[in-house]
Design a protein around this motif. Structure first.
Motif, PDB file in Angstrom:
ATOM      1  N   GLU A 154       1.004  -1.515   0.481  1.00 49.92           N
ATOM      2  CA  GLU A 154      -0.349   0.241  -0.074  1.00 49.92           C
ATOM      3  C   GLU A 154       0.822   1.116  -0.212  1.00 49.92           C
ATOM      4  N   GLN A 155       1.873   1.856   0.504  1.00 52.51           N
ATOM      5  CA  GLN A 155       2.606   1.934   0.828  1.00 52.51           C
ATOM      6  C   GLN A 155       3.510   2.752  -0.097  1.00 52.51           C
ATOM      7  N   ARG A 156       4.300   1.308  -0.758  1.00 51.03           N
ATOM      8  CA  ARG A 156       4.930   1.070  -1.730  1.00 51.03           C
ATOM      9  C   ARG A 156       3.771   1.815  -3.474  1.00 51.03           C
ATOM     10  N   ALA A 157       2.574   2.184  -2.964  1.00 58.57           N
ATOM     11  CA  ALA A 157       1.606   2.283  -4.848  1.00 58.57           C
ATOM     12  C   ALA A 157       1.619   3.869  -4.302  1.00 58.57           C
ATOM     13  N   CYS A 158       1.486   4.208  -2.983  1.00 52.19           N
ATOM     14  CA  CYS A 158       0.988   5.498  -2.391  1.00 52.19           C
ATOM     15  C   CYS A 158       2.356   6.792  -2.800  1.00 52.19           C
ATOM     16  N   SER A 159       3.830   6.333  -2.517  1.00 46.04           N
ATOM     17  CA  SER A 159       4.710   6.975  -2.806  1.00 46.04           C
ATOM     18  C   SER A 159       4.807   6.943  -4.371  1.00 46.04           C
ATOM     19  N   LYS A 160       4.794   6.017  -5.152  1.00 44.93           N
ATOM     20  CA  LYS A 160       4.445   5.722  -6.323  1.00 44.93           C
ATOM     21  C   LYS A 160       3.616   6.930  -7.105  1.00 44.93           C
ATOM     22  N   ALA A 161       2.620   6.854  -7.227  1.00 43.92           N
ATOM     23  CA  ALA A 161       1.587   7.871  -7.065  1.00 43.92           C
ATOM     24  C   ALA A 161       2.522   8.679  -6.768  1.00 43.92           C
ATOM     25  N   LEU A 162       2.515   9.366  -5.922  1.00 42.95           N
ATOM     26  CA  LEU A 162       3.356  10.542  -5.666  1.00 42.95           C
ATOM     27  C   LEU A 162       4.738  11.315  -6.482  1.00 42.95           C
ATOM     28  N   VAL A 163       5.139   9.955  -6.750  1.00 42.97           N
ATOM     29  CA  VAL A 163       6.722  10.842  -7.358  1.00 42.97           C
ATOM     30  C   VAL A 163       6.413  10.266  -9.201  1.00 42.97           C
ATOM     31  N   LEU A 164       4.746  10.023  -9.769  1.00 40.29           N
ATOM     32  CA  LEU A 164       4.619  10.455 -11.072  1.00 40.29           C
ATOM     33  C   LEU A 164       4.094  11.051 -10.988  1.00 40.29           C
ATOM     34  N   GLN A 165       2.958  11.536  -9.896  1.00 40.96           N
ATOM     35  CA  GLN A 165       2.855  13.382  -9.869  1.00 40.96           C
ATOM     36  C   GLN A 165       3.938  14.351 -10.079  1.00 40.96           C
ATOM     37  N   ALA A 166       5.465  14.035  -9.170  1.00 45.24           N
ATOM     38  CA  ALA A 166       5.902  14.902  -9.137  1.00 45.24           C
ATOM     39  C   ALA A 166       6.608  15.158 -10.512  1.00 45.24           C
ATOM     40  N   LEU A 167       6.834  14.014 -11.398  1.00 41.84           N
ATOM     41  CA  LEU A 167       8.180  14.180 -12.233  1.00 41.84           C
ATOM     42  C   LEU A 167       7.153  14.566 -13.533  1.00 41.84           C
ATOM     43  N   ASN A 168       6.026  13.898 -13.669  1.00 44.73           N
ATOM     44  CA  ASN A 168       5.029  14.745 -14.130  1.00 44.73           C
ATOM     45  C   ASN A 168       4.776  15.920 -14.837  1.00 44.73           C
ATOM     46  N   TYR A 169       5.020  16.304 -13.093  1.00 43.88           N
ATOM     47  CA  TYR A 169       4.854  17.965 -13.427  1.00 43.88           C
ATOM     48  C   TYR A 169       5.456  18.782 -14.173  1.00 43.88           C
ATOM     49  N   LEU A 170       7.289  18.194 -13.699  1.00 42.24           N
ATOM     50  CA  LEU A 170       8.841  18.493 -14.013  1.00 42.24           C
ATOM     51  C   LEU A 170       8.639  18.541 -15.155  1.00 42.24           C
ATOM     52  N   ARG A 171       8.392  17.190 -16.258  1.00 42.03           N
ATOM     53  CA  ARG A 171       7.911  17.140 -17.902  1.00 42.03           C
ATOM     54  C   ARG A 171       7.288  18.179 -18.435  1.00 42.03           C
ATOM     55  N   ALA A 172       5.993  18.616 -17.621  1.00 47.44           N
ATOM     56  CA  ALA A 172       5.130  19.584 -17.988  1.00 47.44           C
ATOM     57  C   ALA A 172       6.118  20.488 -18.522  1.00 47.44           C
ATOM     58  N   ASP A 173       6.204  20.872 -17.325  1.00 48.22           N
ATOM     59  CA  ASP A 173       7.439  22.198 -17.261  1.00 48.22           C
ATOM     60  C   ASP A 173       8.758  22.410 -17.832  1.00 48.22           C
ATOM     61  N   ALA A 174       9.468  21.781 -18.328  1.00 48.72           N
ATOM     62  CA  ALA A 174      10.731  21.019 -19.275  1.00 48.72           C
ATOM     63  C   ALA A 174       9.524  21.791 -20.782  1.00 48.72           C
ATOM     64  N   LEU A 175       9.068  20.859 -21.346  1.00 44.26           N
ATOM     65  CA  LEU A 175       7.826  20.875 -22.637  1.00 44.26           C
ATOM     66  C   LEU A 175       7.790  22.749 -22.417  1.00 44.26           C
ATOM     67  N   ARG A 176       7.274  23.058 -21.768  1.00 38.26           N
ATOM     68  CA  ARG A 176       6.764  24.467 -21.476  1.00 38.26           C
ATOM     69  C   ARG A 176       7.987  25.253 -21.993  1.00 38.26           C
ATOM     70  N   ARG A 177       8.808  25.327 -21.199  1.00 40.20           N
ATOM     71  CA  ARG A 177      10.310  25.719 -21.052  1.00 40.20           C
ATOM     72  C   ARG A 177      11.207  26.002 -22.218  1.00 40.20           C
ATOM     73  N   GLY A 178      11.468  24.506 -22.762  1.00 38.51           N
ATOM     74  CA  GLY A 178      11.295  24.134 -24.109  1.00 38.51           C
ATOM     75  C   GLY A 178      13.138  23.414 -24.316  1.00 38.51           C
ATOM     76  N   ASP A 179      13.001  22.916 -23.005  1.00 35.44           N
ATOM     77  CA  ASP A 179      14.131  21.993 -22.114  1.00 35.44           C
ATOM     78  C   ASP A 179      13.657  20.439 -23.205  1.00 35.44           C
ATOM     79  N   HIS A 180      14.275  20.708 -24.076  1.00 33.50           N
ATOM     80  CA  HIS A 180      13.810  18.923 -24.631  1.00 33.50           C
ATOM     81  C   HIS A 180      15.209  17.626 -24.262  1.00 33.50           C
ATOM     82  N   LEU A 181      16.136  18.651 -23.562  1.00 31.21           N
ATOM     83  CA  LEU A 181      16.820  17.412 -23.523  1.00 31.21           C
ATOM     84  C   LEU A 181      16.275  16.283 -21.879  1.00 31.21           C
ATOM     85  N   ALA A 182      15.678  17.916 -21.100  1.00 29.87           N
ATOM     86  CA  ALA A 182      15.094  17.840 -19.735  1.00 29.87           C
ATOM     87  C   ALA A 182      14.010  16.928 -19.625  1.00 29.87           C
ATOM     88  N   ALA A 183      13.065  17.357 -20.364  1.00 31.47           N
ATOM     89  CA  ALA A 183      11.934  16.457 -21.058  1.00 31.47           C
ATOM     90  C   ALA A 183      12.246  15.032 -20.946  1.00 31.47           C
TER      91      ALA A 183
END
Length: 262
Positions: A154-183
């Motif tokens: 249960e904790q593993r699934a919850c933590s995984k969902a949260l890190v996916l949220q973090a990574l998806n935010y950072l991915r979207a932010d990299a795309l907005r900034r045009g930083d393709h390498l980071a994306a």
């Protein structure tokens, strides 16, 4: 005391690792109490966590033996200060783990996620980016990766969902900034956590398509189809097909890049 739960469980006291745990359920019991420190955990709950297929009996000795093992380990640890970092107190129906000056990666991870989310909602993107990045740095693999129990799953699934949220935010932010390498790098991190997010393959095809790297576009397209079809028995969405078709027709090529080359 410092304890890490992401990846392999480890405890350090005074900068030195605790390498020897007594046999049986002592280690698992300590893990659960440490995560739930500051709260009284009933004995029947602990028994259910540690021996889920057996019926709880107040007269049983298994939990007492495990608790004795935990206390022996704690008593053998070198003190960080004049006061013990961890103390387990008996209560009428359970146990209370008291902790002083204890650092857990799980706590810092959860705090970073909460702070980042609050900043994101408030429109404070620099702070959101900083704290989401901190959360990703703390996530060093699945929660207690080599162990299994209902509460761990249960904790593993919850933590995984949260890190996916973090990574998806950072991915979207990299795309907005045009930083393709980071994306691209963030997509790779996301795929390591969840290889079935179709949007990640779409992002990778778009990025490589803009650079005219059709071999990479084809590679990610094929991986996407194989994973979705062979492993989940589902077909990609029309968006994936459209991105691939536009890429191979050269419609995604970065015009500024073409002019520079010319």
């Amino acid at each position: 005391m410092a304890a890490r739960f992401f990846g392999d469980f480890s405890v350090h006291v005074g900068g030195r690792p605790v390498e020897r745990w007594r046999a049986g359920k002592a280690r698992s019991l300590f893990q659960y109490l440490l995560v739930n420190r500051g709260r009284v955990v009933p004995r029947d709950k602990l028994y259910q966590v540690l021996w889920p297929t057996q019926e709880w009996s107040p007269t049983g000795s298994s939990l007492k033996v495990a608790m004795h093992g935990v206390r022996q380990v704690l008593q053998s640890l070198p003190p960080d200060s004049a006061h013990p970092a961890v103390e387990i107190v008996n209560r009428d129906h359970g146990y209370l783990l008291k902790a002083h000056d204890v650092w857990l990666d799980l706590d810092d991870f959860s705090s970073a996620i909460d702070t980042a989310r609050a900043a994101e909602v408030a429109g404070d993107h620099p702070n959101a980016h900083r704290h989401y990045t901190r959360a990703v740095e703390l996530y060093c693999g699945d929660f207690l990766a080599v162990e299994s129990a209902d509460w761990i799953d249960e904790q593993r699934a919850c933590s995984k969902a949260l890190v996916l949220q973090a990574l998806n935010y950072l991915r979207a932010d990299a795309l907005r900034r045009g930083d393709h390498l980071a994306a691209v790098r963030l997509c790779q991190q996301l795929l390591a956590v969840d290889p079935y997010q179709e949007e990640l393959y779409q992002t990778l095809m778009l990025v490589h398509g803009k650079q005219g790297q059709l071999g990479q576009v084809r590679l990610w397209y094929d991986i996407c189809l194989r994973r979705l079809h062979d492993e989940l028995d589902v077909e990609p969405t029309d968006t994936t097909y459209r991105i691939f078709a536009r890429a191979v027709r050269g419609e995604l090529r970065d015009r500024a890049r073409l002019n520079l080359v010319a």
